[in-house]
Design a protein around this motif. Sequence first.
Motif, mmCIF file in Angstrom:
data_model
loop_
_atom_site.group_PDB
_atom_site.id
_atom_site.type_symbol
_atom_site.label_atom_id
_atom_site.label_comp_id
_atom_site.label_asym_id
_atom_site.label_seq_id
_atom_site.Cartn_x
_atom_site.Cartn_y
_atom_site.Cartn_z
ATOM 1 N N LEU A 231 -33.355 -108.768 1.443
ATOM 2 C CA LEU A 231 -32.043 -109.275 1.837
ATOM 3 C C LEU A 231 -31.315 -108.260 2.705
ATOM 4 N N GLN A 232 -31.401 -106.990 2.346
ATOM 5 C CA GLN A 232 -30.768 -105.949 3.161
ATOM 6 C C GLN A 232 -31.371 -105.920 4.561
ATOM 7 N N CYS A 233 -32.691 -106.018 4.645
ATOM 8 C CA CYS A 233 -33.357 -106.032 5.953
ATOM 9 C C CYS A 233 -32.973 -107.278 6.742
ATOM 10 N N LEU A 234 -32.874 -108.404 6.051
ATOM 11 C CA LEU A 234 -32.498 -109.648 6.717
ATOM 12 C C LEU A 234 -31.101 -109.535 7.324
ATOM 13 N N LEU A 235 -30.179 -108.960 6.572
ATOM 14 C CA LEU A 235 -28.820 -108.783 7.087
ATOM 15 C C LEU A 235 -28.824 -107.891 8.319
ATOM 16 N N PHE A 236 -29.537 -106.768 8.234
ATOM 17 C CA PHE A 236 -29.579 -105.833 9.365
ATOM 18 C C PHE A 236 -30.296 -106.451 10.566
ATOM 19 N N PHE A 237 -31.285 -107.300 10.308
ATOM 20 C CA PHE A 237 -31.996 -107.957 11.407
ATOM 21 C C PHE A 237 -31.036 -108.776 12.257
ATOM 22 N N PHE A 238 -30.014 -109.322 11.633
ATOM 23 C CA PHE A 238 -29.014 -110.103 12.365
ATOM 24 C C PHE A 238 -27.771 -109.283 12.697
ATOM 25 N N GLY A 239 -27.907 -107.956 12.639
ATOM 26 C CA GLY A 239 -26.825 -107.086 13.074
ATOM 27 C C GLY A 239 -25.732 -106.869 12.055
ATOM 28 N N ILE A 240 -25.963 -107.278 10.796
ATOM 29 C CA ILE A 240 -24.959 -107.103 9.742
ATOM 30 C C ILE A 240 -25.382 -105.930 8.869
ATOM 31 N N HIS A 241 -24.552 -104.907 8.792
ATOM 32 C CA HIS A 241 -24.935 -103.720 8.022
ATOM 33 C C HIS A 241 -25.052 -104.068 6.539
ATOM 34 N N PRO A 242 -26.159 -103.680 5.889
ATOM 35 C CA PRO A 242 -26.360 -104.038 4.475
ATOM 36 C C PRO A 242 -25.366 -103.396 3.524
ATOM 37 N N SER A 243 -24.513 -102.521 4.017
ATOM 38 C CA SER A 243 -23.488 -101.922 3.156
ATOM 39 C C SER A 243 -22.511 -102.963 2.621
ATOM 40 N N VAL A 244 -22.530 -104.189 3.188
ATOM 41 C CA VAL A 244 -21.656 -105.246 2.664
ATOM 42 C C VAL A 244 -22.021 -105.587 1.216
ATOM 43 N N LEU A 245 -23.249 -105.230 0.805
ATOM 44 C CA LEU A 245 -23.681 -105.499 -0.568
ATOM 45 C C LEU A 245 -23.341 -104.364 -1.528
ATOM 46 N N SER A 246 -22.879 -103.231 -0.996
ATOM 47 C CA SER A 246 -22.676 -102.041 -1.832
ATOM 48 C C SER A 246 -21.632 -102.215 -2.928
ATOM 49 N N PRO A 247 -20.554 -103.021 -2.742
ATOM 50 C CA PRO A 247 -19.632 -103.193 -3.873
ATOM 51 C C PRO A 247 -20.304 -103.791 -5.110
ATOM 52 N N ILE A 248 -21.406 -104.500 -4.906
ATOM 53 C CA ILE A 248 -22.129 -105.103 -6.024
ATOM 54 C C ILE A 248 -23.208 -104.155 -6.548
ATOM 55 N N THR A 249 -23.955 -103.535 -5.649
ATOM 56 C CA THR A 249 -25.123 -102.744 -6.054
ATOM 57 C C THR A 249 -24.791 -101.310 -6.471
ATOM 58 N N THR A 250 -23.812 -100.687 -5.807
ATOM 59 C CA THR A 250 -23.541 -99.269 -6.066
ATOM 60 C C THR A 250 -23.065 -98.983 -7.480
ATOM 61 N N PRO A 251 -22.136 -99.779 -8.048
ATOM 62 C CA PRO A 251 -21.755 -99.501 -9.442
ATOM 63 C C PRO A 251 -22.936 -99.574 -10.408
ATOM 64 N N ILE A 252 -23.871 -100.488 -10.146
ATOM 65 C CA ILE A 252 -25.029 -100.627 -11.033
ATOM 66 C C ILE A 252 -25.956 -99.421 -10.907
ATOM 67 N N SER A 253 -26.260 -99.026 -9.667
ATOM 68 C CA SER A 253 -27.154 -97.879 -9.469
ATOM 69 C C SER A 253 -26.521 -96.597 -9.986
ATOM 70 N N THR A 254 -25.212 -96.470 -9.852
ATOM 71 C CA THR A 254 -24.511 -95.288 -10.360
ATOM 72 C C THR A 254 -24.583 -95.225 -11.881
ATOM 73 N N GLN A 255 -24.397 -96.355 -12.533
ATOM 74 C CA GLN A 255 -24.499 -96.412 -13.992
ATOM 75 C C GLN A 255 -25.908 -96.052 -14.448
ATOM 76 N N PHE A 256 -26.913 -96.564 -13.740
ATOM 77 C CA PHE A 256 -28.299 -96.256 -14.097
ATOM 78 C C PHE A 256 -28.593 -94.764 -13.945
ATOM 79 N N LEU A 257 -28.071 -94.161 -12.870
ATOM 80 C CA LEU A 257 -28.289 -92.728 -12.659
ATOM 81 C C LEU A 257 -27.696 -91.922 -13.803
#
Length: 437
Positions: A231-257
């Motif tokens: 999904l991140q690659c798909l977004l970037f393929f169309f010129g949309i930076h995948p950081s738009v997903l970070s509000p969802i993914t970053t809290p989870i990865s931070t908790q896991f770390l």
Amino acid sequence: MFDKFEAFMSKYLAPLANKMDKEIHLSAIKKAMVALMPLLIIGSFCLIPEAIPNMIGENNSISQWILANLDIIYIPYNVGMALMALYATAFMAYHLANSYKLDVPGCISMAVISFLMMTVDYTKDGGIMTKYLGPKGLFAAMFAAIIAVELYRWCKKKKFTIKMPDSVPDFVSRSFEMIPISIIIIGFFLIIRIVCVNVFNIMPPLIFTSIFAPLVGSMDNPLSYTFLKMLQCLLFFFGIHPSVLSPITTPISTQFLAENIENYKAGLAMTHFFAPGPESAFGNFTGTGITFGLVFWCLLSKSKALKQIGRVALIPALFGINEPILFGAPIVLNPIFFIPYVICGGIIGTIPGWMMKFGALSCSFFTPPYVGVFLEGYLTNMDPMSIVANGIQLVLSLVVWYPFFKIYEKRYQQKENDKNNMSKEDEEILKDLDLDF
């Protein structure tokens, strides 16, 4: 076929991604997570000294000094990463207040006290427990910051304030203005605390953990992670930076770390592969979509233009930055590169995640700064197998990109030849022109 797909993405996905990127609350969460990165790096650094005795043995002066001073070494972690949710609350409130043009100190103070009212628990001797002030309280921090600022904004809009005469100094007037706002916000969160503890017999953060459990748990599944990378690659393929997903993914990865770090300190197995360090060092090895293969083949291209693009993109790629090749080749909106970038790139990016899941590679306890490929991966877990994992990714990237690059190179050279070749009609016209001066 591709034109229809592009039109569909442009019509539906691009506007949705842009709205997500510009949405005030998601933007505040994203900016707050970025602001927390120094805490992650510093907190992770504190674990490196503890690993040194395991590498060089304990029967030497360096190891003995480290083991004797671990309590001091862990202080930056205990006051930083271990209190992450508290800082995140303040950061989110800050950015929301700025977006709404509200009083920043007032919003931050209300958000922080709201968060503490939901999360603070006490020991039997009256001490404060910090269990939910760290990564386990991140979702409660989001709730507290957003609701507190929104209540603050609502009170201002409805004029639930005490208006002082203009002759009263501004700092005094603001203090009186905050009285009814404070009563409303604190009362709201006090009710939440009472209901959760006295009715449901549970601390408020655990309610948020239960609500988001399916989402959090899914990110520890390699199949879900593979879908995320695609999904991140798909977004970037169309010129949309995948950081738009970070509000969802970053809290989870931070908790896991943070949970990996706690296990590492306790001598237990680290179980979470989805963490900020591996996401950068493995998931985005040489950049989103693992594009080093294309950079390499561009360097060997017969086309001077493609070779120059490869030269420009090489150094950034070695530090995980692939915008030069994404927009230089280009990969973005190039149907020839859809399969190697979106599908294959997403899969190759998750290979180390699968290795961690099945025990072939250690999970991460460190989030290093950008130090270059291979070294960054090794620093995330101090496991030599990380170099092997990156090597597998590198080889697969070279293999996958080669046939698609050759197709593109052939077409690219044909276009160059068409530009350079002059038709016979044009040559006849030039001969008829008198260009002597």
